[in-house]
Structures are given as structure tokens and as C-alpha cells.
Design a protein around this motif. Structure first.
Motif, mmCIF file in Angstrom:
data_model
loop_
_atom_site.group_PDB
_atom_site.id
_atom_site.type_symbol
_atom_site.label_atom_id
_atom_site.label_comp_id
_atom_site.label_asym_id
_atom_site.label_seq_id
_atom_site.Cartn_x
_atom_site.Cartn_y
_atom_site.Cartn_z
ATOM 1 N N CYS A 113 0.569 -1.103 -0.132
ATOM 2 C CA CYS A 113 -0.020 -0.082 -0.026
ATOM 3 C C CYS A 113 0.958 1.324 -0.006
ATOM 4 C CB CYS A 113 -0.737 -0.105 1.229
ATOM 5 S SG CYS A 113 -0.108 0.266 2.635
ATOM 6 N N THR A 114 0.008 2.592 -0.175
ATOM 7 C CA THR A 114 1.069 3.734 -0.060
ATOM 8 C C THR A 114 0.638 4.233 1.135
ATOM 9 O OG1 THR A 114 -0.825 4.992 -1.188
ATOM 10 C CG2 THR A 114 0.784 3.845 -2.671
ATOM 11 N N ALA A 115 1.430 5.305 1.583
ATOM 12 C CA ALA A 115 1.180 6.095 2.740
ATOM 13 C C ALA A 115 0.016 6.917 2.692
ATOM 14 C CB ALA A 115 2.396 7.001 2.929
ATOM 15 N N ASP A 116 -0.757 6.957 1.517
ATOM 16 C CA ASP A 116 -1.999 7.664 1.350
ATOM 17 C C ASP A 116 -2.871 6.762 1.528
ATOM 18 O OD1 ASP A 116 -0.812 10.173 0.989
ATOM 19 O OD2 ASP A 116 -0.579 10.100 -1.081
ATOM 20 N N GLU A 117 -2.721 5.468 1.655
ATOM 21 C CA GLU A 117 -3.840 4.437 1.864
ATOM 22 C C GLU A 117 -3.782 4.115 3.528
ATOM 23 O OE1 GLU A 117 -4.251 2.088 -2.089
ATOM 24 O OE2 GLU A 117 -2.296 2.017 -1.020
ATOM 25 N N ILE A 118 -3.169 4.979 4.244
ATOM 26 C CA ILE A 118 -2.960 4.646 5.865
ATOM 27 C C ILE A 118 -3.559 5.811 6.487
ATOM 28 C CG2 ILE A 118 -1.550 3.977 7.729
ATOM 29 C CD1 ILE A 118 0.310 2.732 5.956
ATOM 30 N N LEU A 119 -4.388 5.785 7.416
ATOM 31 C CA LEU A 119 -5.005 6.855 8.197
ATOM 32 C C LEU A 119 -4.626 6.370 9.589
ATOM 33 C CD1 LEU A 119 -6.845 9.362 9.041
ATOM 34 C CD2 LEU A 119 -8.838 7.692 8.913
ATOM 35 N N ILE A 120 -3.835 7.449 10.203
ATOM 36 C CA ILE A 120 -3.352 7.239 11.627
ATOM 37 C C ILE A 120 -4.665 7.590 12.528
ATOM 38 C CG2 ILE A 120 -1.777 7.807 13.742
ATOM 39 C CD1 ILE A 120 -0.431 6.257 11.433
ATOM 40 N N THR A 121 -4.855 6.734 13.509
ATOM 41 C CA THR A 121 -6.115 7.058 14.010
ATOM 42 C C THR A 121 -5.510 7.250 15.995
ATOM 43 O OG1 THR A 121 -6.594 4.819 14.384
ATOM 44 C CG2 THR A 121 -7.753 5.942 12.606
ATOM 45 N N SER A 122 -6.493 7.563 16.671
ATOM 46 C CA SER A 122 -6.405 7.737 18.043
ATOM 47 C C SER A 122 -6.857 6.318 18.598
ATOM 48 C CB SER A 122 -7.232 8.835 18.625
ATOM 49 O OG SER A 122 -6.940 9.778 17.957
ATOM 50 N N GLY A 123 -5.935 5.487 18.617
ATOM 51 C CA GLY A 123 -6.041 4.000 18.920
ATOM 52 C C GLY A 123 -6.930 3.287 17.882
ATOM 53 N N SER A 124 -6.693 2.040 17.849
ATOM 54 C CA SER A 124 -7.495 1.279 16.622
ATOM 55 C C SER A 124 -8.804 1.331 17.156
ATOM 56 C CB SER A 124 -6.996 -0.104 16.512
ATOM 57 O OG SER A 124 -6.630 -1.061 17.643
ATOM 58 N N LEU A 125 -9.274 1.619 18.437
ATOM 59 C CA LEU A 125 -10.707 1.924 18.836
ATOM 60 C C LEU A 125 -11.491 3.005 17.812
ATOM 61 C CD1 LEU A 125 -10.999 1.500 22.778
ATOM 62 C CD2 LEU A 125 -12.483 0.276 20.871
ATOM 63 N N GLN A 126 -10.521 4.165 17.707
ATOM 64 C CA GLN A 126 -11.026 5.146 16.838
ATOM 65 C C GLN A 126 -11.327 4.358 15.331
ATOM 66 O OE1 GLN A 126 -8.828 8.529 15.414
ATOM 67 N NE2 GLN A 126 -10.666 9.773 16.098
ATOM 68 N N ALA A 127 -10.336 3.383 14.898
ATOM 69 C CA ALA A 127 -10.557 2.873 13.760
ATOM 70 C C ALA A 127 -11.848 2.258 13.848
ATOM 71 C CB ALA A 127 -9.257 1.970 13.648
ATOM 72 N N ILE A 128 -12.156 1.444 14.687
ATOM 73 C CA ILE A 128 -13.405 0.772 14.541
ATOM 74 C C ILE A 128 -14.589 1.649 14.519
ATOM 75 C CG2 ILE A 128 -14.901 -1.018 16.114
ATOM 76 C CD1 ILE A 128 -12.022 -1.986 17.176
ATOM 77 N N GLU A 129 -14.260 2.668 15.206
ATOM 78 C CA GLU A 129 -15.559 3.574 15.118
ATOM 79 C C GLU A 129 -15.657 4.356 13.903
ATOM 80 O OE1 GLU A 129 -15.242 6.175 18.553
ATOM 81 O OE2 GLU A 129 -15.996 4.600 19.743
ATOM 82 N N LEU A 130 -14.540 4.478 13.081
ATOM 83 C CA LEU A 130 -14.718 5.243 11.856
ATOM 84 C C LEU A 130 -15.316 4.133 10.714
ATOM 85 C CD1 LEU A 130 -11.369 7.248 11.837
ATOM 86 C CD2 LEU A 130 -13.646 8.181 12.156
ATOM 87 N N VAL A 131 -14.726 2.928 10.862
ATOM 88 C CA VAL A 131 -15.156 2.012 9.889
ATOM 89 C C VAL A 131 -16.770 1.736 10.237
ATOM 90 C CG1 VAL A 131 -15.103 -0.307 9.276
ATOM 91 C CG2 VAL A 131 -12.991 0.753 9.480
#
Ligand SMILES: Cc1ncc(COP(=O)(O)O)c(C=O)c1O
Length: 434
Positions: A113-131
Motif C-alpha cells: 500500500c502507499t502512505a496515502d492509503e493509511i490513516l493514523i487513528t487515536s487507537g484502533s478503537l477510533q479505527a473501529i468507530e470510523l469503519v
């Protein structure tokens, strides 16, 4: 009140309603609370003496010296960038950290992947919430593992989303059971929004899904038009360091959303996780990420530390975790005997334990807490509450070896007192009150 209608410091009585005793009566916010608030949090009294809950890490294995050096180096070099929201790297997060991840994910999980396909989140809990935020509405259905991460399950409950739990075996999600669940949903005209899986060191069971099973899962998901939500947050903590490729890496269809975290490999309090997904998905998530950027200092320090140290730190951490797991398994065998059943997990920080059916681990958790031992009762870890009733999850990462031995001994005493299980402790027959 002043003439202009403003409160003035000269009229303190106007600032608070006072009782005859002179004590201020607190303003009553309760009637103003938003509808559907979750229950109020209990006040924290700190951690109990024997803390086997949560996903805490080993305090002795946080690389404090190197993190301090990394903080100092990166701040001296780039500290002025803190003046910009997002460190002038844009809303996806600090570019050097994303570049570290591009290389790490390629090396460890086969993800290209490229750096533009990665979103840094506030913990992966925030990742879960965004998904969840971009995919789920009240009344939707998702598929999860029969036992799975409580933080994911409780978010689904809060969203009013129906979670269908699919049974697991020693490789995680059972394909026959998943197929039956998908067929059943189809018959009822329901298309699940995603299949949530923790394939690499499953939480709480600690299994790893093999590559062939991953292929089958991808094919089945594809056939039903359901995307896969791959949560790989424990993937660095494997005893032998060997892992199959991520499902994200095994398809060109872009039907997998991948999330990861630094919580388990470095430290949870840093609150840094990430999402790997097609830009078209990240572009829908960014407007929901309303924190104006994940903590910049943590991202800078991690990038500085991880680039040279990650690959040496992780094996040291997993070696230490493995020895703690062995202490935990020995202590359970000694104190509970055959009453505690468990499989040796492939990695991670948890042991998933089955106790005899008559043990209700929710009640056990309450009684044990009163004696200073905290455990996670199994019902929280499953959409199928009765399945979790006599199971519990024990985190062995943060307590010391001594605390593990002592805490398990206390837990066995409490369990015997409350449920008559185990009937023998350390091979000594013990009379029960039951
Ligand atoms: C499977 C899984 N996903 C996500 C998380 C969230 O972790 P964090 O927000 O610390 O990255 C956890 C935490 O324990 C977890 O077990």
C-alpha cells in the motif's frame, strides 16, 4: 447582576444558589442530557492488586530509555512543526509514521500500500468507530466471531446493530458455520454489512487463521458480496514470529478494510492505531474523524523509535510475554486442576479459560474483585451471552510473575467458596460450603 445584565464579581450570591447552610446547590444537568446516553461510568479507584483485565502491556517492557531518546531527537529536529495541525502532514497523520507502516506491513503482512492509503487513528478503537461510522446504521447486521473483542461488540450494541456470532475452532472462524450464517441471512433478505474478524492471534482465544482458511473466507465473503473487516491488532505478538499474510494482502478486490495498533507492540496509553483501506473509503472516514488529528507527539516519537528499533523490540516483548503465559498456565493447572480448560494461545496477552458449567463468571468476577482480583467475565466477549457464562479472559501481560501466581491462587479460593470449583486446590481436597 450588573446594569448590562452581566454577573459581577461584587454579587457572589448571584453566582450560585445557596441553601440556608450556605452550601451551594449544584446545577441539575440531568434533565438536559442527550437522549440515549450510555450508562454513567463508575469512578475509578485505580487498578486492583491482581489485575487480569483489559489489554494492558508489560510495564517492564515499555522501552522507556529509547522512547525518551526518540522524543528528544524528534523534538529537537522537528518540534516547530507542532505549530501546524496535523504536523503539516495532512489529515491522514504524520507522514514518517505512515511510511514506517508501509514498510512494516509489506515485510510482516505482505500488504502493498502507499502512505496515502493509511490513516493514523487515536487507537484502533477510533479505527473501529470510523469503519462503523461509514458502514453502519441502526438495525443493520454484521457478522462477528462467536467470541470477540468486547470493545467492538459494545460499540455495535450502542449503534443498535445486530451481531451474528459465528463459531470458532483452532483456526478461528469456521467456514462451514460462516457459510450457514450467510445463507440464513440471505434467506431472510439480509446482507451483512461486514464480517469482523481478528484472524491473527484472535481476542480472546489466541488462535491464528491459516492461509488456506483465509482464502476460503475471502472467497465466501466475495460470493456473498460482504466485505471483511480485518482487525490485526495482536499480529506482532506471535511466539514464533511467523504469520500468514493479511487478508488485505491476499485480494486485489479491495474488499478488505485492515486495522492495526501500536498498543500491543509498544504501549496502549500512546493511543495510536491505523486503518489501511482504499482512499475512496478513507475519504469517507476523514469527515467523521472530528478530533482535528491524532496526538502529534506520540506519532513523532513512534516514528522516530520504531524505524530503528521495532524489529528488535518485538521479539524481546513476545519472549517475556510467553514466560508470563507459562506462569499463568502453570498457576491455573496447580490451583484449578482440570476444572480450568484452555488451549495454549499462539501469541498475544490473553488466556481464554473455560470453567465448569456451574460457574457463572460474571458472579465470580464480582466476588473476586472484592478480594483484589480482576477478571473479564466471558459473557462480555460474546454476542451469545450463555456461551460466555462459564468462560473468562485473563490478561497475563501486565501483572508480574509473582502477582500472576498469587492472583490465580486467590481466584481459585474465591471460585471454590462461591461455586465449589475446584474441589481440590494444589492437590489438597478442600471442603466447600455449598
Ligand atoms: C481486537 C482489538 N481491536 C482493537 C483494540 C483497541 O485497541 P487500541 O485502541 O488500544 O488500539 C483492542 C484492544 O484491546 C483489541 O483487543
Amino acid at each position: 447582576m450588573s446594569e448590562s445584565g452581566q454577573l459581577s464579581a461584587a454579587s457572589p450570591a448571584a453566582l450560585s444558589v445557596e441553601t440556608a447552610s450556605g452550601r451551594a446547590v449544584p446545577f441539575d444537568f440531568a434533565p438536559l442530557f442527550a437522549a440515549d446516553l450510555p450508562p454513567a461510568a463508575a469512578k475509578s479507584n485505580g487498578f486492583p492488586k491482581y489485575n487480569f483485565i483489559g489489554g494492558h502491556n508489560d510495564p517492564d517492557l515499555v522501552p522507556v530509555g529509547e522512547l525518551t531518546a526518540a522524543a528528544s531527537a524528534v523534538l529537537s529536529r522537528e518540534g516547530a512543526r507542532l505549530a501546524m495541525y496535523g504536523l503539516d502532514s495532512g489529515p491522514l497523520g504524520y507522514r514518517r509514521l505512515r511510511e514506517f507502516l508501509v514498510a512494516k506491513l509489506k515485510r510482516d503482512a505482505g500488504i502493498v500500500c502507499t502512505a496515502d492509503e493509511i490513516l493514523i487513528t487515536s487507537g484502533s478503537l477510533q479505527a473501529i468507530e470510523l469503519v462503523n461510522g461509514i458502514l453502519l446504521s441502526r438495525g443493520d447486521t454484521v457478522i462477528t466471531e462467536q467470541v470477540t473483542y468486547f470493545g467492538s461488540l459494545n460499540r455495535l450494541t450502542r449503534l443498535g446493530v445486530n451481531a451474528v456470532g459465528v463459531p470458532l475452532d483452532d483456526q478461528g472462524l469456521r467456514i462451514d458455520a460462516l457459510s450457514a450464517a450467510l445463507d440464513d441471512l440471505k434467506r431472510r433478505g439480509i446482507r451483512a454489512k461486514y464480517i469482523y474478524t481478528i484472524p491473527t492471534v484472535q481476542n480472546p482465544t489466541g488462535t491464528i487463521m491459516g492461509e488456506a482458511r483465509r482464502r476460503e473466507l475471502l472467497a465466501l465473503a466475495e460470493a456473498h458480496g460482504v466485505p471483511i473487516f480485518e482487525d490485526d491488532c495482536y499480529a506482532d505478538l506471535i511466539w514464533d514470529g511467523k504469520r500468514p499474510p493479511a487478508m488485505f494482502a491476499m485480494t486485489t478486490r479491495r474488499n478488505v478494510i485492515y486495522i492495526g495498533s501500536f498498543s500491543k507492540s509498544i504501549a496502549p496509553a500512546l493511543r495510536i492505531g491505523y486503518i489501511v483501506a482504499d482512499w475512496t473509503l478513507l475519504a469517507r472516514m476523514l469527515p467523521l474523524k472530528t478530533d482535528a488529528g491524532t496526538g502529534a507527539l506520540e506519532q513523532m516519537v513512534l516514528a522516530e523509535y520504531c524505524t530503528p528499533h521495532f524489529t528488535t523490540h518485538v521479539p524481546e516483548l513476545t519472549r517475556a510475554l510467553r514466560t508470563k503465559l507459562e506462569t499463568m498456565m502453570d498457576a491455573l493447572a496447580e490451583r484449578f486442576g482440570t476444572a480450568a480448560e484452555f488451549d495454549d494461545p499462539k501469541g498475544g496477552i490473553f488466556l481464554w479459560v473455560k470453567l465448569p458449567d456451574k460457574v457463572d463468571t460474571q458472579k465470580l468476577a464480582q466476588a473476586a474483585l472484592a478480594q483484589g482480583v480482576a477478571i473479564n467475565p466471558g459473557f462480555e466477549w460474546s454476542p451469545d451471552k450463555p456461551y460466555g457464562k462459564s468462560r473468562m479472559r485473563l490478561c497475563f501481560a501486565s501483572p508480574s510473575h509473582e502477582e500472576i501466581r498469587e492472583g490465580v491462587a486467590v481466584l481459585a479460593e474465591v471460585c471454590r467458596r462461591e461455586f465449589g470449583v475446584p474441589s481440590r486446590i494444589a492437590n489438597v481436597e478442600t471442603p466447600t460450603k455449598l
